[in-house]
Design a protein around this motif. Structure first.
Motif, PDB file in Angstrom:
ATOM      1  N   THR A  73       5.466  44.508  28.442  1.00 13.65           N
ATOM      2  CA  THR A  73       4.561  45.597  28.080  1.00 13.65           C
ATOM      3  C   THR A  73       3.483  45.137  27.104  1.00 13.65           C
ATOM      4  O   THR A  73       2.527  45.859  26.862  1.00 13.65           O
ATOM      5  CB  THR A  73       5.337  46.771  27.456  1.00 13.65           C
ATOM      6  OG1 THR A  73       6.043  46.305  26.310  1.00 13.65           O
ATOM      7  CG2 THR A  73       6.316  47.367  28.453  1.00 13.65           C
ATOM      8  N   SER A  74       3.618  43.931  26.571  1.00 18.68           N
ATOM      9  CA  SER A  74       2.639  43.418  25.619  1.00 18.68           C
ATOM     10  C   SER A  74       1.575  42.548  26.289  1.00 18.68           C
ATOM     11  O   SER A  74       0.386  42.809  26.162  1.00 18.68           O
ATOM     12  CB  SER A  74       3.344  42.613  24.526  1.00 18.68           C
ATOM     13  OG  SER A  74       2.428  42.088  23.608  1.00 18.68           O
ATOM     14  N   CYS A  75       2.008  41.517  27.023  1.00 19.24           N
ATOM     15  CA  CYS A  75       1.041  40.580  27.605  1.00 19.24           C
ATOM     16  C   CYS A  75       0.858  40.752  29.115  1.00 19.24           C
ATOM     17  O   CYS A  75      -0.043  40.163  29.689  1.00 19.24           O
ATOM     18  CB  CYS A  75       1.436  39.140  27.290  1.00 19.24           C
ATOM     19  SG  CYS A  75       2.861  38.529  28.214  1.00 19.24           S
ATOM     20  N   GLY A  76       1.741  41.521  29.757  1.00 25.94           N
ATOM     21  CA  GLY A  76       1.620  41.758  31.185  1.00 25.94           C
ATOM     22  C   GLY A  76       2.316  40.733  32.064  1.00 25.94           C
ATOM     23  O   GLY A  76       2.250  40.807  33.284  1.00 25.94           O
ATOM     24  N   PHE A  77       2.996  39.761  31.472  1.00 24.69           N
ATOM     25  CA  PHE A  77       3.722  38.762  32.255  1.00 24.69           C
ATOM     26  C   PHE A  77       4.744  39.453  33.147  1.00 24.69           C
ATOM     27  O   PHE A  77       5.462  40.342  32.716  1.00 24.69           O
ATOM     28  CB  PHE A  77       4.430  37.772  31.323  1.00 24.69           C
ATOM     29  CG  PHE A  77       5.312  36.788  32.052  1.00 24.69           C
ATOM     30  CD1 PHE A  77       4.760  35.681  32.661  1.00 24.69           C
ATOM     31  CD2 PHE A  77       6.676  36.976  32.119  1.00 24.69           C
ATOM     32  CE1 PHE A  77       5.562  34.769  33.327  1.00 24.69           C
ATOM     33  CE2 PHE A  77       7.490  36.079  32.780  1.00 24.69           C
ATOM     34  CZ  PHE A  77       6.924  34.969  33.382  1.00 24.69           C
ATOM     35  N   ALA A  78       4.801  39.056  34.402  1.00 23.46           N
ATOM     36  CA  ALA A  78       5.767  39.619  35.345  1.00 23.46           C
ATOM     37  C   ALA A  78       6.512  38.482  36.013  1.00 23.46           C
ATOM     38  O   ALA A  78       5.933  37.438  36.306  1.00 23.46           O
ATOM     39  CB  ALA A  78       5.049  40.462  36.397  1.00 23.46           C
ATOM     40  N   GLY A  79       7.781  38.689  36.238  1.00 26.33           N
ATOM     41  CA  GLY A  79       8.538  37.651  36.897  1.00 26.33           C
ATOM     42  C   GLY A  79       9.929  38.103  37.265  1.00 26.33           C
ATOM     43  O   GLY A  79      10.385  39.159  36.845  1.00 26.33           O
TER      44      GLY A  79
END
Length: 58
Positions: A44-50
């Protein structure tokens, strides 16, 4: 690796096991909302998804 006297072996980083599945491996932001599902991760902070397996493990 931790020795019986509490020292941490060289080359190893001690992790707190609590909330590690909610911690972003890109920015280290930890929040329950980072795990919208058991197999998914979205910071929710940097948008990293995995996928769950790509996250750092203790």
């Amino acid at each position: 690796m931790r020795y019986p006297d509490g020292r941490v072996a060289a080359g190893h980083r001690a992790y707190r096991s609590a909330h590690t599945s909610q911690e972003c491996s890109a920015c280290e932001h930890t929040e329950r909302a980072n795990r919208p599902g058991q197999e998914t991760f979205l910071c929710t902070s940097c948008g990293f998804a995995g996928a769950r397996r790509r996250q750092r493990s203790p």
